[in-house]
Design a protein around this motif. Structure first.
Motif, PDB file in Angstrom:
ATOM      1  N   GLN A   8      51.741  45.710  65.492  1.00  0.00           N
ATOM      2  CA  GLN A   8      49.864  45.173  65.912  1.00  0.00           C
ATOM      3  C   GLN A   8      49.818  45.573  67.321  1.00  0.00           C
ATOM      4  OE1 GLN A   8      48.661  41.556  63.954  1.00  0.00           O
ATOM      5  NE2 GLN A   8      47.699  41.199  65.877  1.00  0.00           N
ATOM      6  N   SER A   9      48.378  45.797  68.004  1.00  0.00           N
ATOM      7  CA  SER A   9      48.301  46.090  69.032  1.00  0.00           C
ATOM      8  C   SER A   9      47.749  44.918  70.124  1.00  0.00           C
ATOM      9  CB  SER A   9      47.319  47.037  69.962  1.00  0.00           C
ATOM     10  OG  SER A   9      46.583  46.571  70.810  1.00  0.00           O
ATOM     11  N   GLY A  11      46.098  44.145  71.914  1.00  0.00           N
ATOM     12  CA  GLY A  11      44.708  44.105  73.307  1.00  0.00           C
ATOM     13  C   GLY A  11      44.304  45.440  73.631  1.00  0.00           C
ATOM     14  N   GLU A  12      43.716  46.056  73.498  1.00  0.00           N
ATOM     15  CA  GLU A  12      43.016  47.309  74.303  1.00  0.00           C
ATOM     16  C   GLU A  12      42.820  47.015  76.024  1.00  0.00           C
ATOM     17  OE1 GLU A  12      39.893  50.391  74.975  1.00  0.00           O
ATOM     18  OE2 GLU A  12      39.717  49.831  72.928  1.00  0.00           O
ATOM     19  N   GLY A  13      43.990  47.857  76.369  1.00  0.00           N
ATOM     20  CA  GLY A  13      44.115  47.800  78.270  1.00  0.00           C
ATOM     21  C   GLY A  13      44.931  46.388  78.453  1.00  0.00           C
ATOM     22  N   SER A  15      48.450  44.669  79.881  1.00  0.00           N
ATOM     23  CA  SER A  15      49.556  44.981  79.665  1.00  0.00           C
ATOM     24  C   SER A  15      50.388  44.022  79.736  1.00  0.00           C
ATOM     25  CB  SER A  15      49.849  45.674  80.635  1.00  0.00           C
ATOM     26  OG  SER A  15      49.439  46.943  81.653  1.00  0.00           O
ATOM     27  N   GLN A  33      44.923  42.602  82.647  1.00  0.00           N
ATOM     28  CA  GLN A  33      44.190  43.774  82.236  1.00  0.00           C
ATOM     29  C   GLN A  33      43.238  43.718  83.078  1.00  0.00           C
ATOM     30  OE1 GLN A  33      40.869  41.922  78.975  1.00  0.00           O
ATOM     31  NE2 GLN A  33      41.305  44.269  77.548  1.00  0.00           N
ATOM     32  N   ASP A  34      42.894  44.928  83.260  1.00  0.00           N
ATOM     33  CA  ASP A  34      42.020  45.561  84.344  1.00  0.00           C
ATOM     34  C   ASP A  34      42.413  44.868  85.784  1.00  0.00           C
ATOM     35  OD1 ASP A  34      39.746  46.967  82.813  1.00  0.00           O
ATOM     36  OD2 ASP A  34      38.795  44.799  82.198  1.00  0.00           O
ATOM     37  N   GLN A  42      48.085  34.392  70.695  1.00  0.00           N
ATOM     38  CA  GLN A  42      47.103  35.518  69.840  1.00  0.00           C
ATOM     39  C   GLN A  42      48.117  35.227  68.475  1.00  0.00           C
ATOM     40  OE1 GLN A  42      48.005  39.335  70.529  1.00  0.00           O
ATOM     41  NE2 GLN A  42      46.413  40.300  68.877  1.00  0.00           N
ATOM     42  N   ALA A  47      41.984  39.012  67.633  1.00  0.00           N
ATOM     43  CA  ALA A  47      42.709  39.299  68.296  1.00  0.00           C
ATOM     44  C   ALA A  47      43.067  38.416  69.597  1.00  0.00           C
ATOM     45  CB  ALA A  47      40.773  39.691  68.992  1.00  0.00           C
TER      46      ALA A  47
END
Length: 66
Positions: A8-9, A11-13, A15, A33-34, A42, A47
């Motif tokens: 399972q990820s 979340g996108e982006g 690290s 993130q960014d 989580q 999410a």
């Protein structure tokens, strides 16, 4: 992330640099993130949620402990 099942990820982006299980199905982790560091939680299958943003230096000295 996985516990004997499909991955399972987080979340996108995101690290992730430090992670701790706080229950059988919930993790607490430090991630960027960014280029913005934060403390996240989580529940598996949901999410990631930001608990609090961290200053740039914090991830270098923070150890996540259950």
């Amino acid at each position: 992330a996985t516990l004997g099942g499909a991955g399972q990820s987080f979340g996108e982006g995101l690290s992730v640099i430090s992670l701790a299980w706080i229950s059988n199905d919930t993790v607490l982790f430090v991630a960027a993130q960014d280029n913005q560091w934060g403390l996240y939680t989580q529940h598996l299958g949901e999410a990631a949620g930001l608990i609090t943003p961290l200053s740039d230096a914090s991830p270098n000295t923070l150890a996540v402990r259950p």
